[in-house]
Design a protein around this motif. Structure first.
Motif, short mmCIF file in Angstrom:
data_model
loop_
_atom_site.label_atom_id
_atom_site.label_comp_id
_atom_site.label_asym_id
_atom_site.label_seq_id
_atom_site.Cartn_x
_atom_site.Cartn_y
_atom_site.Cartn_z
N LEU A 201 0.80 -1.33 0.05
CA LEU A 201 -0.15 0.01 -0.23
C LEU A 201 0.89 1.39 -0.03
N TYR A 202 1.99 1.34 0.73
CA TYR A 202 2.75 2.30 0.75
C TYR A 202 3.64 2.46 -0.48
N GLN A 203 3.77 1.53 -0.99
CA GLN A 203 4.46 1.57 -2.47
C GLN A 203 3.57 2.06 -3.53
N GLY A 204 2.26 1.93 -3.23
CA GLY A 204 1.21 2.36 -4.34
C GLY A 204 1.30 3.90 -4.13
N PHE A 205 1.00 4.29 -2.81
CA PHE A 205 0.93 5.71 -2.67
C PHE A 205 2.24 6.38 -3.08
N ARG A 293 -0.85 9.81 4.02
CA ARG A 293 -1.23 8.24 4.00
C ARG A 293 0.10 7.61 4.03
N GLN A 294 0.98 7.86 3.34
CA GLN A 294 2.48 7.20 3.47
C GLN A 294 2.95 7.12 4.89
N THR A 295 2.92 8.41 5.62
CA THR A 295 3.29 8.56 6.86
C THR A 295 2.57 7.37 7.84
N LEU A 296 1.21 7.27 7.71
CA LEU A 296 0.37 6.55 8.46
C LEU A 296 0.56 5.20 8.32
N CYS A 297 0.95 4.82 6.90
CA CYS A 297 1.17 3.45 6.78
C CYS A 297 2.55 2.71 7.37
N GLN A 298 3.34 3.78 7.38
CA GLN A 298 4.61 3.24 8.36
C GLN A 298 4.69 2.75 9.49
N PHE A 299 3.73 2.95 10.31
CA PHE A 299 3.67 2.15 11.41
C PHE A 299 2.43 1.57 11.82
N GLY A 342 -7.61 12.20 12.12
CA GLY A 342 -6.52 11.11 11.88
C GLY A 342 -5.69 10.81 13.18
N ILE A 343 -5.15 11.88 13.72
CA ILE A 343 -4.34 11.82 14.86
C ILE A 343 -5.09 11.35 15.96
N ASP A 344 -6.36 11.91 16.14
CA ASP A 344 -7.20 11.64 17.42
C ASP A 344 -7.39 10.20 17.36
N GLN A 345 -7.79 9.41 15.99
CA GLN A 345 -8.26 8.27 16.03
C GLN A 345 -7.05 7.33 16.39
N ILE A 346 -5.60 7.69 16.00
CA ILE A 346 -4.66 6.90 16.01
C ILE A 346 -4.28 6.73 17.53
N SER A 347 -4.59 8.07 18.31
CA SER A 347 -4.07 8.09 19.63
C SER A 347 -5.25 6.98 20.23
#
Length: 356
Positions: A201-205, A293-299, A342-347
């Motif tokens: 997914l990261y590579q696609g982005f 999106r790439q930043t989120l997919c990394q972790f 997005g940040i709130d949901q990740i937390s």
């Protein structure tokens, strides 16, 4: 296959046929021939069974039996005695190998008993053969069986059994260890699988981001070109007018008439400049979304496992996060999802994972 052999069957049938039409005056010899015929009749009727149970005598006296059967002569009592004794040997071996819980048929049992009673009136040579067949031969057969390589292997059965138990324990331990290793590998593979999915997914982005960066570059070049095209006519008119004034000439009406088409061209160029500018801003907005999106997919490597655990307690916990990750790339920055959503949901997700 011995008694089942077609040639041997023919010899037996010929012998039996001969005995039907002969008359022997000697009652002892006549009785011995009669008992021999009974045994041969049984062999004729069950050749496969006699083959299976009489391997010892087939090997040692089988050919001799058929030799005497071929040479049979009612006038030669010695031949009848040879046939009589050999057939008794076969009968004793047949009886020896009868299955446990079973016994000879009544007719054969009577023949056996009659021959054993007859041994008391026999010559020493014949009597010794009967005694051998009754007592010594079974011992020899037993010795042969016990010394057979296939049977000898059972002598070490106890040791082999203990060794087998020991090996079984070792194998069970080894299998248990292997199962644990396989289980560990399975967990790692599941992790790698999940990681690979997010890497894909990261590579696609990333590929889409490269494409958009290229578009952004060329749109920026287009903006510069359009800016030059917008300024160029005005600068040209300004230079021409300044040159006219510097030469002491008066600005005529024809110069003013030139301004009308010039303004038209400027308006058109400004319109296209604005179109390219809006497109450039749209591309920059798309790049911002792709980078997010790439930043989120990394972790988010174990998203499936985490989402299952989190949604068990709150079914809508990841809705906004999923909307951000899997939503289409919009072309207007005003329609972008809120970054802080997005940040709130990740937390929330990280807190739920920590508590579980």
């Amino acid at each position: 296959m011995f008694f089942s052999n077609e040639q041997n069957k023919i010899v037996i049938n010929q012998f039996l046929h001969k005995t039907e039409s002969i008359n022997i005056e000697n009652e002892v010899i006549k009785n011995r021939l009669k008992l021999s015929v009974v045994i041969l009749e049984s062999i004729k009727n069950q050749p496969e069974e006699w083959d299976a149970k009489c391997s010892f005598n087939i090997k040692h006296v089988g050919e001799k039996l058929f030799k005497w059967l071929r040479e049979f002569d009612a006038d030669k009592p010695l031949i009848i005695d040879h046939i009589y004794v050999i057939l008794y040997r076969f009968l004793c071996e047949f009886d020896f190998f009868i299955e446990d819980g079973m016994e000879l048929g009544m007719e054969l049992r009577s023949v056996r008993d009659a021959i054993q009673s007859d041994s008391n009136d026999m010559e020493n040579n014949l009597a010794s053969q009967i005694v051998y067949a009754s007592y010594t031969m079974p011992a020899n057969i037993t010795k042969k069986i016990l010394n057979d390589p296939n049977i000898s292997s059972f002598k070490g059965f106890s040791a082999k059994a203990e060794e087998a138990v020991k090996l079984k324990k070792e194998w069970n331990k080894e299998i248990s260890d292997k199962q644990k290793e396989v289980s560990d590998l399975k967990e790692k593979l599941e992790t790698y699988k999940t990681g690979f999915n997010f890497v894909g997914l990261y590579q696609g982005f990333n590929e889409l981001s490269k494409q958009k960066k290229s578009e952004a570059f060329w749109s920026f070049i287009s903006l510069i070109v359009m800016a030059i095209l917008i300024i160029a006519p005005l600068m040209t008119e300004f230079v021409l007018t300044a040159k006219t004034v510097s030469n002491g000439e008066t600005v005529a009406m024809n110069h003013l008439f030139i301004l009308i088409p010039l303004f038209s061209i400027e308006i058109i160029l400004i319109y296209f400049f604005r179109v390219i500018l809006l497109n450039h801003r749209s591309i920059k907005a798309q790049l911002m979304q792709l980078e997010l999106r790439q930043t989120l997919c990394q972790f988010i490597q174990s998203y499936t496992e985490y989402s299952t655990k989190i949604k068990a307690s709150d079914a809508s916990a990841l809705d906004k996060f999923e909307n951000m990750i899997f939503s289409g790339v919009v072309f207007n920055s005003e329609k972008l999802p809120s970054t802080f959503d997005g940040i709130d949901q990740i937390s929330k997700m990280l807190k739920s994972v920590k508590s579980s």
